[in-house]
Design a protein around this motif. Structure first.
Motif: not given
Length: 211
Positions: A113-127
């Motif tokens: 119960t509650g908001p789990a959070v997952v994060l990730g990059h849109v880009d990085g290291n020229h990819q």
């Protein structure tokens, strides 16, 4: 005389027929001539049936998430734990490995119960990063998160927001929820070359619908 009788009879017969014809005409006039046509209802239009949104599933017990899978955008990654930086901002996976996603350990685990959070990059290291196509998600899309206890928490996207980073705190991303939910977060919008960062965040909101 017979001729007169016949003529008079013929005249009387003609008169009677004429009167009968007149009565019929009068009757038709006052009766409308026939039954009025019954008003027909307009043809029924086909009604488009909207699919019912999936109901929210019951919460799962706490269990460390192992990996994330988002078929719609071809995103697949293991999940590394993320904590807080010295300035109390949430850590992100190393920019040198932009295809790596992570989960915020101070939030509920996915399925609780509650908001789990997952994060990730849109880009990085020229990819391109793991969440390069995150903004393409729409309501109804599915996100699956495999958990250490062997279960897979399945979430359904409810909305996608692009939020200026300066307004992020007011978005309520981490606010408590009555049921199990998920937040996917990455950068978006215009890239500020001076600050070397994007000016917006893409936030995907989803709710648990299966496991």
């Amino acid at each position: 005389m017979p001729t007169r009788t016949t003529s008079r009879r013929g005249y009387l017969i003609a008169l009677v027929l004429a009167l009968l014809a007149a009565l019929v005409v009068v009757a038709l006039v006052f009766s409308g001539g026939s039954e009025p046509p019954t008003a027909q209802p307009p043809p029924a239009r086909p009604v488009a049936v909207q699919p019912e949104p999936a109901e929210q599933d019951a919460a799962l017990p706490k269990s460390t998430p192992v990996s994330i899978d988002i078929p719609k955008i071809g995103a697949h990654s293991s999940l590394v734990p993320l904590g807080l930086n010295a300035d109390n901002t949430i850590e992100v996976p190393p920019v040198t490995t932009p295809l790596q996603a992570g989960w915020y350990t101070y939030a509920p685990t996915p399925g609780e119960t509650g908001p789990a959070v997952v994060l990730g990059h849109v880009d990085g290291n020229h990819q391109k990063g793991i969440f390069f196509r995150l903004k393409e998600l729409a309501a109804g899309d599915r996100v699956s998160i495999a958990r250490e206890d062997g279960t897979t928490a399945v979430f359904e996207v409810t909305k996608v927001h692009q939020v200026p980073k300066k307004d992020f705190e007011g978005e309520g991303v981490y606010d408590d929820t009555p049921g199990p939910e998920l937040r996917l977060i990455t950068c978006g919008g215009v890239f500020d070359r001076t600050a070397r960062n994007y000016v917006d965040n893409i936030v995907v909101y989803a709710k648990l619908v299966g496991h």
